[in-house]
Design a protein around this motif. Structure first.
Motif, PDB file in Angstrom:
ATOM      1  N   MET A  84       0.709  -1.060   0.009  1.00  0.00           N
ATOM      2  CA  MET A  84       0.027  -0.104  -0.065  1.00  0.00           C
ATOM      3  C   MET A  84       0.927   1.127   0.211  1.00  0.00           C
ATOM      4  O   MET A  84       1.965   1.238   0.688  1.00  0.00           O
ATOM      5  N   PRO A  85       0.760   2.310  -0.834  1.00  0.00           N
ATOM      6  CA  PRO A  85       1.659   3.440  -1.010  1.00  0.00           C
ATOM      7  C   PRO A  85       1.420   4.191   0.416  1.00  0.00           C
ATOM      8  O   PRO A  85       0.591   4.738   0.924  1.00  0.00           O
ATOM      9  N   ILE A  86       2.887   4.437   0.861  1.00  0.00           N
ATOM     10  CA  ILE A  86       2.825   5.067   2.399  1.00  0.00           C
ATOM     11  C   ILE A  86       4.268   5.823   1.992  1.00  0.00           C
ATOM     12  O   ILE A  86       5.314   5.176   1.616  1.00  0.00           O
ATOM     13  N   ASP A  87       4.248   7.189   1.862  1.00  0.00           N
ATOM     14  CA  ASP A  87       5.427   7.900   1.800  1.00  0.00           C
ATOM     15  C   ASP A  87       5.913   8.553   3.195  1.00  0.00           C
ATOM     16  O   ASP A  87       5.421   9.262   3.920  1.00  0.00           O
ATOM     17  N   GLY A  88       6.963   7.859   3.825  1.00  0.00           N
ATOM     18  CA  GLY A  88       7.689   8.302   5.057  1.00  0.00           C
ATOM     19  C   GLY A  88       8.298   9.464   4.903  1.00  0.00           C
ATOM     20  O   GLY A  88       8.651  10.026   6.288  1.00  0.00           O
ATOM     21  N   ASP A  89       8.430  10.200   3.814  1.00  0.00           N
ATOM     22  CA  ASP A  89       9.207  11.569   4.014  1.00  0.00           C
ATOM     23  C   ASP A  89       8.334  12.557   5.075  1.00  0.00           C
ATOM     24  O   ASP A  89       8.886  13.542   5.422  1.00  0.00           O
ATOM     25  N   LEU A  90       7.050  12.030   5.294  1.00  0.00           N
ATOM     26  CA  LEU A  90       6.238  13.063   6.087  1.00  0.00           C
ATOM     27  C   LEU A  90       6.927  13.425   7.225  1.00  0.00           C
ATOM     28  O   LEU A  90       6.791  14.492   7.854  1.00  0.00           O
ATOM     29  N   TRP A  91       7.555  12.356   7.871  1.00  0.00           N
ATOM     30  CA  TRP A  91       8.123  12.632   9.035  1.00  0.00           C
ATOM     31  C   TRP A  91       9.495  13.204   8.977  1.00  0.00           C
ATOM     32  O   TRP A  91      10.098  13.306  10.180  1.00  0.00           O
ATOM     33  N   PHE A 148      -2.669   9.234  -9.176  1.00  0.00           N
ATOM     34  CA  PHE A 148      -1.818  10.073  -8.333  1.00  0.00           C
ATOM     35  C   PHE A 148      -0.599   9.102  -7.790  1.00  0.00           C
ATOM     36  O   PHE A 148      -0.813   8.251  -6.925  1.00  0.00           O
ATOM     37  N   SER A 149       0.755   9.484  -7.907  1.00  0.00           N
ATOM     38  CA  SER A 149       1.723   8.601  -7.619  1.00  0.00           C
ATOM     39  C   SER A 149       2.626   9.304  -6.404  1.00  0.00           C
ATOM     40  O   SER A 149       2.755  10.551  -6.249  1.00  0.00           O
ATOM     41  N   THR A 150       3.138   8.321  -5.538  1.00  0.00           N
ATOM     42  CA  THR A 150       4.181   8.592  -4.590  1.00  0.00           C
ATOM     43  C   THR A 150       5.456   7.909  -5.189  1.00  0.00           C
ATOM     44  O   THR A 150       5.335   6.993  -5.917  1.00  0.00           O
ATOM     45  N   LYS A 151       6.403   8.018  -4.208  1.00  0.00           N
ATOM     46  CA  LYS A 151       7.695   7.486  -4.479  1.00  0.00           C
ATOM     47  C   LYS A 151       7.430   5.655  -4.055  1.00  0.00           C
ATOM     48  O   LYS A 151       8.101   4.875  -4.356  1.00  0.00           O
ATOM     49  N   ASN A 152       6.396   5.575  -3.319  1.00  0.00           N
ATOM     50  CA  ASN A 152       5.977   3.985  -2.839  1.00  0.00           C
ATOM     51  C   ASN A 152       4.761   3.501  -3.427  1.00  0.00           C
ATOM     52  O   ASN A 152       4.200   2.836  -2.708  1.00  0.00           O
TER      53      ASN A 152
END
Length: 308
Positions: A112-119, A296-300
């Motif tokens: 599942m798409p999750i972008d850790g850069d939020l943190w 809508f794309s993310t890095k993951n």
């Protein structure tokens, strides 16, 4: 995985158990007897949190459960309070940036798409504000509240939005048709008390982490599923409670699915349509090329939505 940190940090979920665990909870505490006020239906009490990555990981399973058994179940969403702040537990929790790599890892694990850069870019100080906002949304309309929670999760996991900030809560509320002014009034008032009731209920039920899902029949018999598990585990728990119910043979066509749900990840589409996972992304991308969906794309990973 940083197993040593996962024991003290609720945001470092254990993918082997699929649980985001709360520090300091007694795992041996007796679970309380639970009951349901919903006759002729199985009550599903779902303890969750807007920023729980394992809860995001079971979105495909929950959506399929609703499609196949929605006539027989009633799902009650309860907020569990994953992250009060970064100073509790006697300072045992590390800094927000430590969560970034973990989220990138579990994104792959849960598919599942999750972008850790939020943190790294705009970390949340707590999961309590979006949890309280969800309780405020429930005061208006429970179905819209569930859509609101989904919107918040997409914001935090894909868009890297700090959903403790009112501007993002207001945007999500507006997009799902909630009264934003009323939401703010309730958010600043009685929704806080409702959130406290959810926290109290979680303690009564012996909840030690998220997701925690209780399947309860009208007589109070229960089955419990802890953590992110395959769909078959959720279905088995339901059928153990009510073995006579039959699943709904829902329409698995992509148009029907995107009518039921505003957005789907590749894994969700695979789970709901029966399309092999190694083919689902190509199929969705083809619909984008035909200008039938938006991507809508993310890095993951990515998410697909109906074109407006």
């Amino acid at each position: 995985m940083k197993d040593s940190k996962s024991a003290i940090n609720p945001l470092l979920c254990d993918p082997t158990t699929g649980i985001c665990e709360i520090p300091g909870i007694d795992k041996n505490k007796d679970e309380q007897k639970v009951s349901t006020d919903t006759p002729n239906k199985v009550q599903i009490i779902y303890f969750t949190d807007p920023i729980c990555s394992s809860c995001w990981g079971i979105e495909p399973q929950l959506r399929k459960l609703k499609l196949e058994y929605g006539d027989y179940v009633d799902i009650a969403y309860k907020m569990g309070g994953l992250l009060p702040d970064w100073n509790y537990n006697s300072g045992g929790i590390s800094k927000p940036s430590d969560v970034a790599e973990h989220w990138d890892e579990v994104s792959i694990y849960y598919d599942m798409p999750i972008d850790g850069d939020l943190w790294l870019e705009n970390p949340l100080h707590s999961s309590y504000p979006p949890s309280i906002a969800f309780k405020a949304a429930q005061l208006q309309d429970n179905k819209k509240a569930i859509l609101f929670l989904r919107a918040l999760r997409e914001m935090v996991f894909l868009d890297k939005k700090n959903i403790t900030q009112w501007e993002h809560l207001a945007t999500a509320a507006k997009n799902v048709g909630l009264d934003v002014s009323l939401l703010k009034t309730d958010y600043e008032g009685k929704a806080k008390l409702l959130f406290e009731k959810d926290l109290h209920l979680a303690r009564e039920y012996g909840v030690r982490g998220f997701p925690s899902i209780f399947f309860i029949d009208s007589l109070g018999q229960k089955e419990i599923v802890y953590g992110a598990r395959p769909y078959e585990i959720f279905e088995k728990a339901l059928l153990k409670i009510e073995p006579e119910i039959t699943k709904n043979d829902y329409d698995k066509n992509w148009k029907s699915l995107f009518t039921q749900f505003n957005s789907l990840t590749a894994r969700e589409f695979s789970e709901l349509s029966g399309t092999p996972r190694n083919e689902s992304e190509d199929f969705l991308n083809k619909l984008v090329e035909e200008e039938l969906l938006e991507k809508f794309s993310t890095k993951n990973g990515a998410i697909w939505a109906r074109k407006n």
